[in-house]
Design an enzyme around this catalytic site. Structure first.
Site, mmCIF file in Angstrom:
data_model
loop_
_atom_site.group_PDB
_atom_site.id
_atom_site.type_symbol
_atom_site.label_atom_id
_atom_site.label_comp_id
_atom_site.label_asym_id
_atom_site.label_seq_id
_atom_site.Cartn_x
_atom_site.Cartn_y
_atom_site.Cartn_z
ATOM 1 N N ASN A 9 6.223 7.379 -8.571
ATOM 2 C CA ASN A 9 5.097 6.550 -7.908
ATOM 3 C C ASN A 9 5.417 5.226 -7.991
ATOM 4 O O ASN A 9 5.173 4.567 -9.094
ATOM 5 C CB ASN A 9 3.741 7.326 -8.715
ATOM 6 C CG ASN A 9 2.655 6.506 -8.040
ATOM 7 O OD1 ASN A 9 2.545 5.603 -7.160
ATOM 8 N ND2 ASN A 9 1.452 6.861 -8.707
ATOM 9 N N TRP A 10 5.639 4.490 -7.030
ATOM 10 C CA TRP A 10 5.947 3.103 -7.182
ATOM 11 C C TRP A 10 4.612 2.074 -7.127
ATOM 12 O O TRP A 10 4.417 1.041 -7.662
ATOM 13 C CB TRP A 10 6.812 2.605 -5.963
ATOM 14 C CG TRP A 10 8.252 3.137 -5.753
ATOM 15 C CD1 TRP A 10 8.896 4.078 -6.483
ATOM 16 C CD2 TRP A 10 9.079 3.009 -4.906
ATOM 17 N NE1 TRP A 10 9.964 4.250 -6.450
ATOM 18 C CE2 TRP A 10 10.447 3.519 -5.247
ATOM 19 C CE3 TRP A 10 9.280 1.823 -3.699
ATOM 20 C CZ2 TRP A 10 11.687 3.385 -4.698
ATOM 21 C CZ3 TRP A 10 10.603 1.846 -3.330
ATOM 22 C CH2 TRP A 10 11.632 2.495 -3.585
ATOM 23 N N LYS A 11 3.670 2.855 -6.914
ATOM 24 C CA LYS A 11 2.240 2.129 -6.879
ATOM 25 C C LYS A 11 2.338 0.940 -6.205
ATOM 26 O O LYS A 11 2.927 0.850 -5.013
ATOM 27 C CB LYS A 11 1.584 1.942 -8.393
ATOM 28 C CG LYS A 11 1.954 2.975 -9.183
ATOM 29 C CD LYS A 11 1.049 2.817 -10.461
ATOM 30 C CE LYS A 11 1.355 3.989 -11.467
ATOM 31 N NZ LYS A 11 0.503 3.952 -12.698
ATOM 32 N N HIS A 94 -4.672 10.789 -7.476
ATOM 33 C CA HIS A 94 -4.307 9.906 -8.623
ATOM 34 C C HIS A 94 -5.632 9.437 -9.335
ATOM 35 O O HIS A 94 -6.676 8.907 -8.781
ATOM 36 C CB HIS A 94 -3.126 9.106 -8.178
ATOM 37 C CG HIS A 94 -2.700 8.255 -9.262
ATOM 38 N ND1 HIS A 94 -3.123 7.286 -10.192
ATOM 39 C CD2 HIS A 94 -1.403 8.520 -9.889
ATOM 40 C CE1 HIS A 94 -2.279 7.090 -11.020
ATOM 41 N NE2 HIS A 94 -1.224 7.727 -10.749
ATOM 42 N N GLU A 96 -6.037 6.755 -10.603
ATOM 43 C CA GLU A 96 -6.443 5.204 -10.299
ATOM 44 C C GLU A 96 -7.153 5.214 -8.983
ATOM 45 O O GLU A 96 -8.082 4.542 -9.070
ATOM 46 C CB GLU A 96 -5.074 4.425 -9.916
ATOM 47 C CG GLU A 96 -4.423 4.328 -11.527
ATOM 48 C CD GLU A 96 -2.989 3.876 -11.302
ATOM 49 O OE1 GLU A 96 -2.331 3.735 -10.245
ATOM 50 O OE2 GLU A 96 -2.219 3.932 -12.274
ATOM 51 N N GLU A 164 -1.595 14.597 -15.291
ATOM 52 C CA GLU A 164 -1.441 12.979 -15.817
ATOM 53 C C GLU A 164 -2.618 12.618 -16.635
ATOM 54 O O GLU A 164 -3.852 12.447 -16.008
ATOM 55 C CB GLU A 164 -1.243 12.357 -14.506
ATOM 56 C CG GLU A 164 -0.168 12.501 -13.871
ATOM 57 C CD GLU A 164 0.247 11.258 -13.111
ATOM 58 O OE1 GLU A 164 1.451 10.945 -13.113
ATOM 59 O OE2 GLU A 164 -0.657 10.725 -12.355
ATOM 60 N N GLY A 170 0.608 4.522 -17.891
ATOM 61 C CA GLY A 170 0.764 3.034 -18.009
ATOM 62 C C GLY A 170 0.634 2.472 -19.373
ATOM 63 O O GLY A 170 0.581 1.202 -19.425
ATOM 64 N N SER A 211 3.343 7.876 -18.698
ATOM 65 C CA SER A 211 4.436 7.371 -19.499
ATOM 66 C C SER A 211 5.762 7.775 -19.757
ATOM 67 O O SER A 211 6.349 7.664 -20.988
ATOM 68 C CB SER A 211 3.798 6.692 -20.908
ATOM 69 O OG SER A 211 2.707 5.905 -20.550
ATOM 70 N N GLY A 232 5.695 6.795 -13.251
ATOM 71 C CA GLY A 232 5.126 5.432 -12.501
ATOM 72 C C GLY A 232 5.939 4.382 -13.026
ATOM 73 O O GLY A 232 7.064 3.972 -12.146
ATOM 74 N N GLY A 233 5.893 3.735 -13.873
ATOM 75 C CA GLY A 233 6.695 2.369 -14.284
ATOM 76 C C GLY A 233 7.875 2.803 -14.182
ATOM 77 O O GLY A 233 9.064 1.697 -13.837
HETATM 78 C C1 PEP Z 1 1.537 7.669 -12.621
HETATM 79 O O1 PEP Z 1 0.762 6.514 -12.546
HETATM 80 O O2 PEP Z 1 1.480 8.359 -12.044
HETATM 81 C C2 PEP Z 1 2.159 7.379 -13.853
HETATM 82 C C3 PEP Z 1 2.690 8.312 -14.363
HETATM 83 O O3 PEP Z 1 2.349 6.186 -14.271
HETATM 84 P P1 PEP Z 1 3.275 5.909 -15.697
HETATM 85 O O4 PEP Z 1 4.352 6.477 -15.833
HETATM 86 O O5 PEP Z 1 3.687 4.382 -15.405
HETATM 87 O O6 PEP Z 1 2.261 6.251 -16.917
#
Ligand code: PEP
Length: 255
Positions: A9-11, A94, A96, A164, A170, A211, A232-233
Site C-alpha cells: 500500500n503505497w498510500k 483501511h 486511515e 491491521e 506506521g 509495520s 505500508g512503509g
Molecule cells: C498500512 O497502512 O496498510 C500499513 C500496514 O502500513 P505500515 O506497514 O506502514 O504500518
C-alpha cells in the site's frame, strides 16, 4: 490452503518518476515468482503507469479505495468499473479511511459488494484501535467489522482479509505474531467459517498489516493462520518489499 499474498500500500506517496522506478525495480526482483500473489497499490494517478511497467510479469495491481456507485455527479470519486479496468484488487476499509474520511462498516459493505460485482478482489481491512484493545474490545470490534462488511456477500472466493491493528500501522512497532494469530485464527476465521463454511473460508487469504518489515515478517508468516502481509512503509523500498515477498514465499513453501 489460502494463497500466499503480499500487497504493498503505497498510500499518498511517490512522484510519477518514483512510481515508475519502484515498479520497474519490483518487476525485476519479484516479477515472476510462482505460488504467491504480489500486489502493488499505487495512488490512482499512477495506476496506468504502474500497470504498464509491470505488464508481462505476474504482479497484480490494486487501488487503495473506490466509490461504490457506478457513475454520476460524484466529483473527485472513482467508480468500481473504472478501477476494474486497471486493477485486480482494491483495498477497502483501511483504518486511515475509516478515521479520516468517515468510512463506516456500512459504507465498506457497499464497497465490498460493488467491488465483487465489478470483478475486483477486495482486500478488506479490519482492526481495532489501541483504546479498543485496552478496553478488552479487540475481538468484538473486529468481529463486527467482518460481519458488517460481508453482510449479503455470498461468495468468499475473491475475498482477501487484512488484519491491521490500528496501533501498529506506521508506528514501527508491529503486533506480535502470537497476538495477530489470536485474532486472525480466532475471531476472523470463526466468522468466515460461520458465513461461508469450510473449506471456502479457509481459502480466504488472511494478511497481517502493521509495520511489517524484513526483520519482522518471518515470525508472522510462521503462523499457519497468516497467509501474507499488507505492507505500508516498507513497500516503498524495493529491496525491503522484495525481501518480504521472498520470505513469505519461503516460509509458506512456495518458492
Ligand atoms: C498500512 O497502512 O496498510 C500499513 C500496514 O502500513 P505500515 O506497514 O506502514 O504500518
Amino acid at each position: 490452503m489460502a494463497r500466499p499474498t503480499v500487497a504493498g500500500n503505497w498510500k499518498m506517496n511517490t512522484s510519477l518518476a518514483e512510481a515508475k522506478s519502484l515498479a520497474r525495480d519490483l518487476r525485476a526482483s519479484i516479477g515472476d515468482i510462482n505460488g504467491i500473489d504480489r500486489v502493488l497499490c499505487p495512488p490512482f494517478p499512477y495506476l496506468m503507469l504502474v500497470r504498464e511497467t509491470v505488464a508481462g510479469s505476474s504482479i497484480g495491481i490494486g487501488a487503495q479505495n473506490m466509490n461504490y456507485q457506478e457513475k454520476g455527479a460524484f466529483t473527485g470519486e472513482v467508480s468500481p468499473s473504472m478501477v476494474a479496468e486497471l486493477c485486480d484488487y482494491v483495498i477497502l476499509g483501511h483504518s486511515e479511511r475509516r478515521a479520516l474520511y468517515g468510512e463506516t462498516d456500512e459504507s465498506v459493505n457497499l464497497k465490498v459488494e460493488a467491488a465483487l460485482k465489478a470483478g475486483l478482489k477486495p482486500i478488506l481491512c479490519v482492526g481495532e484501535t489501541l483504546a479498543q484493545r485496552e478496553a478488552g474490545a479487540a475481538e468484538s470490534i473486529v468481529g463486527k467489522q467482518i460481519t458488517k462488511a460481508l453482510d449479503g456477500v455470498e461468495n468468499a472466493s475473491s475475498l482477501v482479509v487484512a488484519y491491521e491493528p490500528v496501533w501498529a500501522i506506521g508506528t514501527g512497532v508491529p503486533a506480535t505474531p502470537e497476538l495477530a494469530a489470536e485474532i486472525m485464527g480466532g475471531v476472523i476465521q470463526r466468522n468466515l467459517i460461520a458465513l461461508y463454511g469450510e473449506p471456502a473460508a479457509l481459502e480466504v487469504p488472511l494478511l497481517y498489516g502493521g509495520s511489517v518489515n524484513p526483520d519482522s515478517v518471518q515470525g508472522f508468516m510462521e503462523q499457519g493462520c497468516i497467509h501474507g502481509a499488507l505492507v505500508g512503509g516498507a513497500s516503498l523500498k524495493p529491496e525491503d518489499f522484495a525481501h518480504i515477498v521472498r520470505t513469505t514465499a519461503g516460509v509458506k513453501g512456495v518458492s
